[in-house]
Scaffold this motif. Structure first.
Motif, PDB file in Angstrom:
ATOM      1  N   LEU A 210       9.686   2.303   8.207  1.00 40.51           N
ATOM      2  CA  LEU A 210       8.027   1.770   7.780  1.00 40.51           C
ATOM      3  C   LEU A 210       7.664   0.678   7.368  1.00 40.51           C
ATOM      4  O   LEU A 210       8.686  -0.020   8.309  1.00 40.51           O
ATOM      5  CB  LEU A 210       8.447   2.218   5.510  1.00 40.51           C
ATOM      6  N   GLY A 211       6.289   0.465   8.097  1.00 40.02           N
ATOM      7  CA  GLY A 211       5.997  -0.972   7.277  1.00 40.02           C
ATOM      8  C   GLY A 211       4.329  -1.030   7.043  1.00 40.02           C
ATOM      9  O   GLY A 211       4.177  -0.184   7.005  1.00 40.02           O
ATOM     10  N   VAL A 212       4.332  -2.166   7.370  1.00 33.67           N
ATOM     11  CA  VAL A 212       2.677  -2.734   6.932  1.00 33.67           C
ATOM     12  C   VAL A 212       2.306  -3.673   7.958  1.00 33.67           C
ATOM     13  O   VAL A 212       2.630  -4.072   9.233  1.00 33.67           O
ATOM     14  CB  VAL A 212       2.557  -3.007   5.633  1.00 33.67           C
TER      15      VAL A 212
ATOM     16  N   ASP B 278      11.758   2.227  -1.580  1.00 34.31           N
ATOM     17  CA  ASP B 278      13.106   2.270  -0.765  1.00 34.31           C
ATOM     18  C   ASP B 278      13.715   2.460   0.780  1.00 34.31           C
ATOM     19  O   ASP B 278      14.141   1.501   0.118  1.00 34.31           O
ATOM     20  CB  ASP B 278      12.837   4.262  -1.653  1.00 34.31           C
ATOM     21  N   ALA B 279      12.956   2.302   1.721  1.00 35.71           N
ATOM     22  CA  ALA B 279      13.650   2.641   2.744  1.00 35.71           C
ATOM     23  C   ALA B 279      12.451   0.946   2.946  1.00 35.71           C
ATOM     24  O   ALA B 279      11.767   0.381   2.696  1.00 35.71           O
ATOM     25  CB  ALA B 279      12.546   3.155   3.459  1.00 35.71           C
ATOM     26  N   PRO B 280      13.573   0.164   4.027  1.00 32.83           N
ATOM     27  CA  PRO B 280      12.989  -1.167   4.921  1.00 32.83           C
ATOM     28  C   PRO B 280      11.819  -1.142   5.216  1.00 32.83           C
ATOM     29  O   PRO B 280      11.772   0.202   5.531  1.00 32.83           O
ATOM     30  CB  PRO B 280      14.365  -1.164   5.731  1.00 32.83           C
TER      31      PRO B 280
ATOM     32  N   PRO C  32      -2.856   2.228  -5.475  1.00 36.49           N
ATOM     33  CA  PRO C  32      -1.921   1.313  -5.447  1.00 36.49           C
ATOM     34  C   PRO C  32      -0.784   1.631  -3.726  1.00 36.49           C
ATOM     35  O   PRO C  32      -0.155   3.231  -3.717  1.00 36.49           O
ATOM     36  CB  PRO C  32      -1.149   2.488  -6.577  1.00 36.49           C
ATOM     37  N   HIS C  33      -0.221   0.613  -3.537  1.00 30.67           N
ATOM     38  CA  HIS C  33       1.165   0.541  -3.009  1.00 30.67           C
ATOM     39  C   HIS C  33       1.563   1.128  -2.832  1.00 30.67           C
ATOM     40  O   HIS C  33       2.281   1.765  -2.278  1.00 30.67           O
ATOM     41  CB  HIS C  33       0.940  -0.780  -2.638  1.00 30.67           C
ATOM     42  N   GLU C  34       2.226   1.383  -4.143  1.00 24.27           N
ATOM     43  CA  GLU C  34       3.573   1.871  -4.741  1.00 24.27           C
ATOM     44  C   GLU C  34       3.283   3.484  -3.922  1.00 24.27           C
ATOM     45  O   GLU C  34       4.326   4.622  -3.986  1.00 24.27           O
ATOM     46  CB  GLU C  34       4.019   1.940  -6.419  1.00 24.27           C
ATOM     47  N   GLU C  35       1.997   4.112  -4.646  1.00 23.86           N
ATOM     48  CA  GLU C  35       1.497   5.055  -4.374  1.00 23.86           C
ATOM     49  C   GLU C  35       1.844   6.108  -2.853  1.00 23.86           C
ATOM     50  O   GLU C  35       2.485   6.569  -2.309  1.00 23.86           O
ATOM     51  CB  GLU C  35       0.469   6.107  -4.817  1.00 23.86           C
ATOM     52  N   THR C  36       1.156   5.068  -2.036  1.00 24.32           N
ATOM     53  CA  THR C  36       0.688   4.911  -0.753  1.00 24.32           C
ATOM     54  C   THR C  36       2.765   5.398  -0.089  1.00 24.32           C
ATOM     55  O   THR C  36       3.347   5.924   0.917  1.00 24.32           O
ATOM     56  CB  THR C  36      -0.010   3.947  -0.245  1.00 24.32           C
ATOM     57  N   LEU C  37       3.641   4.447  -0.740  1.00 22.63           N
ATOM     58  CA  LEU C  37       4.745   3.963   0.146  1.00 22.63           C
ATOM     59  C   LEU C  37       5.942   5.206  -0.189  1.00 22.63           C
ATOM     60  O   LEU C  37       7.070   4.908   0.100  1.00 22.63           O
ATOM     61  CB  LEU C  37       5.801   2.751   0.085  1.00 22.63           C
ATOM     62  N   ASP C  38       5.772   5.496  -1.380  1.00 21.92           N
ATOM     63  CA  ASP C  38       6.176   6.775  -1.422  1.00 21.92           C
ATOM     64  C   ASP C  38       5.897   8.145  -1.153  1.00 21.92           C
ATOM     65  O   ASP C  38       6.904   8.589  -0.805  1.00 21.92           O
ATOM     66  CB  ASP C  38       6.000   7.561  -3.469  1.00 21.92           C
TER      67      ASP C  38
ATOM     68  N   ARG D  31       6.282  -8.691   0.022  1.00 21.56           N
ATOM     69  CA  ARG D  31       6.939  -9.139  -1.384  1.00 21.56           C
ATOM     70  C   ARG D  31       7.362  -7.991  -1.882  1.00 21.56           C
ATOM     71  O   ARG D  31       7.935  -7.385  -2.573  1.00 21.56           O
ATOM     72  CB  ARG D  31       6.928 -10.085  -1.498  1.00 21.56           C
ATOM     73  N   GLU D  32       5.911  -7.520  -2.565  1.00 19.14           N
ATOM     74  CA  GLU D  32       5.215  -6.533  -2.740  1.00 19.14           C
ATOM     75  C   GLU D  32       6.001  -5.296  -2.288  1.00 19.14           C
ATOM     76  O   GLU D  32       6.708  -4.181  -2.577  1.00 19.14           O
ATOM     77  CB  GLU D  32       3.892  -6.281  -3.743  1.00 19.14           C
ATOM     78  N   ALA D  33       5.354  -5.191  -0.766  1.00 22.40           N
ATOM     79  CA  ALA D  33       5.492  -3.164  -0.317  1.00 22.40           C
ATOM     80  C   ALA D  33       7.679  -3.963  -0.344  1.00 22.40           C
ATOM     81  O   ALA D  33       7.631  -2.486  -0.388  1.00 22.40           O
ATOM     82  CB  ALA D  33       5.317  -3.733   0.740  1.00 22.40           C
ATOM     83  N   MET D  34       8.096  -4.176  -0.076  1.00 25.66           N
ATOM     84  CA  MET D  34       9.663  -4.944   0.125  1.00 25.66           C
ATOM     85  C   MET D  34      10.359  -4.483  -0.868  1.00 25.66           C
ATOM     86  O   MET D  34      11.237  -3.630  -1.071  1.00 25.66           O
ATOM     87  CB  MET D  34      10.078  -5.962   0.319  1.00 25.66           C
ATOM     88  N   ASP D  35       9.988  -4.538  -2.642  1.00 27.59           N
ATOM     89  CA  ASP D  35       9.902  -4.308  -3.628  1.00 27.59           C
ATOM     90  C   ASP D  35       9.454  -3.091  -3.876  1.00 27.59           C
ATOM     91  O   ASP D  35      10.645  -2.733  -4.375  1.00 27.59           O
ATOM     92  CB  ASP D  35       9.491  -5.319  -4.448  1.00 27.59           C
TER      93      ASP D  35
END
Length: 270
Positions: free
Chosen positions: A133-135, A151-153, A113-119, A144-148
């Motif tokens: 951070l970026g994609v 926590d960081a932009p 899940p992107h959430e795990e990676t972004l955390d 849009r999902e990654a932005m949501d």
């Protein structure tokens, strides 16, 4: 040098890519040449095999580390939380850096899940190992999902973008949401060097078709680009794009060559 200001951060609009080179020596020489020419934005990735060469070139250069914006990317195998933390530490070792300016998810991966990676990426940012951070290769909906989820932009979405590869909806979103669109393969892997319209415009301004293609990108709001080459001549030529401008008519003509631009015409002032 021109800059893209995104979330209060000034990023050099023209960077140097390090994909598709065959040897460490070739990569190192290319990055050293780029730094000598004046590039201050370097793009690498775990999967390119070029982090070590970028680190060696930075260490050998007289350019101050803080004057260079360095981006790397997580490979597809390094998306789980612990893998993000561990592999980024290994990237920093290869780069010889205490922190990387920008860490990207290289491409979507449905296995994690992107959430795990972004955390994990946010933790690295909180700890000072990553500044932004970026994609990369994310669709409009995935961005849009990654932005949501983050926590960081999200500083950027790095995608293929050039006069033959339209990104109108994505660029429109980036302009609206203060996200940089980083264009890789700006010359369509060299194919744009023979483009008739680019050559025609280049003749007017005394530039090559490739230089016009790069100028077309960096003249757009929220767009940076990262051409790559191992040829010293091409590295210098790709950087020589700050002494001319394209007219509004030329910008639109080139855009229309690749498809409709209604979604962003008003935002770009065409």
């Amino acid at each position: 040098m021109e800059y893209v200001t995104v979330n209060g951060v000034d990023v050099p609009a023209l960077g140097f890519g390090t994909a598709r080179m065959d040897t460490d020596e070739e990569r190192r020489r290319a990055v050293e040449t780029a730094l000598d020419v004046g590039y201050r934005h370097l793009d690498t990735a775990q999967s390119y095999g070029s982090e070590g060469a970028v680190g060696d070139a930075l260490a050998a250069s007289d350019v101050d580390r803080e004057d260079v914006f360095v981006t790397t990317k997580l490979s597809g195998d390094n998306r789980a939380y612990d893998d993000v933390i561990e592999s980024t530490g290994e990237s920093l070792q290869r780069l010889g850096l205490d922190a990387v300016d920008l860490l990207l998810i290289h491409s979507p991966n449905d296995d994690v899940p992107h959430e795990e990676t972004l955390d994990a990426m946010n933790e690295l940012r909180d700890d000072g190992f990553v500044r932004h951070l970026g994609v990369s290769n994310f669709s409009v909906d995935q961005l849009r999902e990654a932005m949501d989820l983050s926590d960081a932009p999200i500083l950027t979405n790095q995608v293929e973008y050039h006069v033959r590869e339209r990104r109108d909806e994505l660029l429109s979103l980036c302009i609206e949401e203060d996200v940089m669109l980083t264009a890789y393969s700006p010359l369509d892997v060299g194919d744009l060097a023979d483009d008739p319209l680019l050559a025609q415009i280049g003749e007017r301004v005394g530039k090559s078709a490739a230089q016009v293609a790069i100028r077309w990108l960096i003249q757009q709001p929220m767009v940076s680009t990262i051409p790559m080459s191992s040829s010293p001549e091409h590295i210098r030529a790709n950087f020589d794009v700050f002494d001319f401008e394209l007219t509004d008519d030329e910008m639109e003509e080139l855009a229309e060559q690749g498809g409709a631009v209604d979604a962003i015409r008003s935002k770009l002032g065409w």
